[in-house]
Write an enzyme that holds these catalytic residues in place. Structure first.
Site, mmCIF file in Angstrom:
data_model
loop_
_atom_site.group_PDB
_atom_site.id
_atom_site.type_symbol
_atom_site.label_atom_id
_atom_site.label_comp_id
_atom_site.label_asym_id
_atom_site.label_seq_id
_atom_site.Cartn_x
_atom_site.Cartn_y
_atom_site.Cartn_z
ATOM 1 N N ASP A 209 -28.718 -21.208 -15.965
ATOM 2 C CA ASP A 209 -28.812 -21.953 -14.715
ATOM 3 C C ASP A 209 -30.476 -22.189 -14.322
ATOM 4 O OD1 ASP A 209 -27.934 -23.754 -12.915
ATOM 5 O OD2 ASP A 209 -27.886 -22.359 -11.198
ATOM 6 N N SER A 233 -27.516 -28.284 -8.837
ATOM 7 C CA SER A 233 -26.868 -28.386 -9.869
ATOM 8 C C SER A 233 -25.451 -28.660 -9.418
ATOM 9 C CB SER A 233 -26.460 -26.795 -10.407
ATOM 10 O OG SER A 233 -27.662 -26.221 -10.831
ATOM 11 N N GLN A 283 -25.663 -29.430 -18.433
ATOM 12 C CA GLN A 283 -25.504 -29.521 -16.901
ATOM 13 C C GLN A 283 -26.126 -30.864 -16.498
ATOM 14 O OE1 GLN A 283 -28.429 -27.555 -14.043
ATOM 15 N NE2 GLN A 283 -26.935 -26.109 -14.402
#
Length: 293
Positions: A209, A233, A283
């Site tokens: 991430d 995110s 993502q």
């Protein structure tokens, strides 16, 4: 304190962060680590949620994919994880994980696990880039910039604990040029990890991430450190293709095929030093400019 002692402490703290306390009925309790982000680091929630799911699955079924949604910004506070055993088939198991803080659901994830099976194999080739030796770490690059950064950033690590990132082509974080194509970063744990594939996969989810959404602003030359843009995110998907060790260098290559509607889509791949593709990531995140007053 020596560098090796500090690295060992950082990794031990990370491993402790990924340890969950069972509270009964497939419910688990975990602590949080504040790395300086406004909300809890999304990678922490990904890694802990995956660990929670693993605790309810037979040990001969490693995770092969996960799909999660960040629903609310998490606080820098303990998190509760509730696992639902959706299905256990002959070869696959599915788990649903819900992360809560108080009455708020901050994250939901589905993860699928599979027994070892044989089949056809192929993979995309690893890009030819410089190796990690001799490259400066992201931490070193940021330390050199501290005198030029706004005060808010002076005491913030803004990077996952226990992992070292080395950009192949560092850029000026205050005045980044507009750049096309992929971004390549080497990553590994700062000290040896246990011989447990579960740990390595959970920590790769944790580390995946970090930095990924920067690919969505790279073509526009925008800087987080100048306060030009906000990133957050929205979701995170990951596929695990082959075994690996995160205490050896992995190459993280990522780009952004599309941005629009205040959202940016980013995709990435992890390769071993030998060129083996071990995991893929996608993502979508919020990408919004700060309004000028």
């Amino acid at each position: 304190m020596t560098d090796s002692t500090h690295a060992r402490q950082q990794v031990d703290q990370l491993l402790a962060l990924m340890q969950l306390d069972a509270v009964g009925g497939d419910h688990f309790h975990a602590q949080s680590d504040n790395i300086g982000t406004p909300a809890v680091f999304g990678g922490q929630v990904l890694g802990q949620a995956l660990r929670a799911a693993y605790l309810t699955v037979a040990p001969d079924r490693p995770v092969h994919s996960l799909h999660g949604y960040f629903l609310l910004p998490g606080e820098h506070a303990p998190i509760d994880y509730e696992v639902t055993r959706v299905r256990d088939g002959r070869s696959f198991s599915m788990r649903r994980v819900v992360a809560r803080q108080g009455e708020n659901i901050i994250f939901e994830m589905n993860a699928s696990f599979q027994t070892a099976s044989d089949g056809v194999e192929h993979q995309a080739s690893m890009p030819q880039v410089a190796g990690p030796e001799g490259l400066q770490s992201e931490h070193e690059l940021r330390q050199a910039l501290i005198p030029h950064l706004p005060p808010y950033f002076h005491d913030k690590t803004l990077a996952p604990r226990g992992l070292e990132y080395r950009p192949v082509e560092p850029v000026d974080l205050l005045n980044p040029p507009k750049r096309e194509g992929s971004i390549a970063i080497w990553v590994r744990a700062m000290a040896p990890l246990p011989d447990d594939p579960v740990v390595h996969r959970a920590l790769l989810a944790y580390g995946s991430d970090h930095g990924l959404l920067l690919a969505a602003i790279a073509p526009h030359g925008l800087s987080l450190f100048r306060g030009e843009v906000r990133l957050a995110s929205l979701d995170h998907a990951m596929w695990f293709h082959r075994d690996f060790r995160l205490d050896d260098w992995l190459l993280y290559v990522f780009d952004s095929p599309s941005a629009g509607g205040a959202r940016g889509l980013c995709q990435g791949r992890f390769y071993t030093r030998q060129g083996q593709l071990v995991a893929s990531v996608m993502q979508e995140g919020m990408v919004r400019p700060w309004l000028k007053r």
